[in-house]
Scaffold this motif. Structure first.
Motif, short mmCIF file in Angstrom:
data_model
loop_
_atom_site.label_atom_id
_atom_site.label_comp_id
_atom_site.label_asym_id
_atom_site.label_seq_id
_atom_site.Cartn_x
_atom_site.Cartn_y
_atom_site.Cartn_z
N CYS A 10 0.90 -1.22 0.11
CA CYS A 10 0.01 0.01 -0.13
C CYS A 10 0.84 1.36 -0.01
O CYS A 10 1.72 1.36 0.74
CB CYS A 10 -1.03 -0.03 1.19
SG CYS A 10 -1.67 1.50 1.45
N LEU A 11 0.41 2.26 -0.85
CA LEU A 11 1.29 3.51 -0.96
C LEU A 11 0.38 4.57 -0.43
O LEU A 11 0.99 5.81 -0.19
CB LEU A 11 1.57 3.69 -2.56
CG LEU A 11 2.59 3.13 -3.03
CD1 LEU A 11 3.07 3.45 -4.68
CD2 LEU A 11 4.03 3.16 -2.39
N CYS A 13 -2.59 5.68 -1.22
CA CYS A 13 -3.41 6.66 -2.13
C CYS A 13 -4.77 6.83 -1.83
O CYS A 13 -5.45 7.75 -2.52
CB CYS A 13 -3.06 6.07 -3.67
SG CYS A 13 -4.38 4.97 -4.08
N ALA A 14 -5.29 6.03 -1.07
CA ALA A 14 -6.66 6.49 -0.31
C ALA A 14 -7.90 6.02 -1.42
O ALA A 14 -8.99 6.24 -1.01
CB ALA A 14 -6.87 7.66 0.47
N CYS A 16 -9.06 3.05 -2.15
CA CYS A 16 -9.99 2.14 -1.70
C CYS A 16 -10.81 2.88 -0.52
O CYS A 16 -12.11 2.43 -0.49
CB CYS A 16 -9.16 1.14 -0.88
SG CYS A 16 -7.78 1.90 0.44
N CYS A 52 -6.96 -0.36 -6.88
CA CYS A 52 -5.85 0.20 -6.03
C CYS A 52 -4.69 -0.17 -6.97
O CYS A 52 -4.51 -1.23 -7.60
CB CYS A 52 -5.82 -0.96 -4.86
SG CYS A 52 -3.99 -0.79 -4.08
#
Ligand code: F3S
Length: 65
Positions: A10-11, A13-14, A16, A52
């Motif tokens: 997970c980076l 990026c929000a 999701c 994602c």
């Protein structure tokens, strides 16, 4: 359906959290976490999984034996 966020991928990026806000939330570490696996319709959750960019959301189908 079991879902989890792989925090190594997970980076933050929000996306999701935007697509399935009742299911995912951003944690204090800046990465997504599952707040309620049944928070949104399955369709929304699957959209979030596919959207994602890091493929960080993993799904395990529950086996019915
Ligand atoms: Fe992370 Fe992917 Fe969500 S990068 S914040 S799990 S859309």
């Amino acid at each position: 359906m079991k879902i989890k966020v792989n925090k190594d991928k997970c980076l933050g990026c929000a996306t999701c959290c935007f697509l399935a806000p009742q299911t995912f939330a951003m944690g204090e570490d800046g990465k997504a976490q599952v707040k309620n696996p049944q928070g949104d319709d399955e369709e929304k959750i699957l959209q979030a999984v596919q959207a994602c960019p890091c493929l960080a959301i993993e799904i395990e189908e529950e086996q019915s034996l």
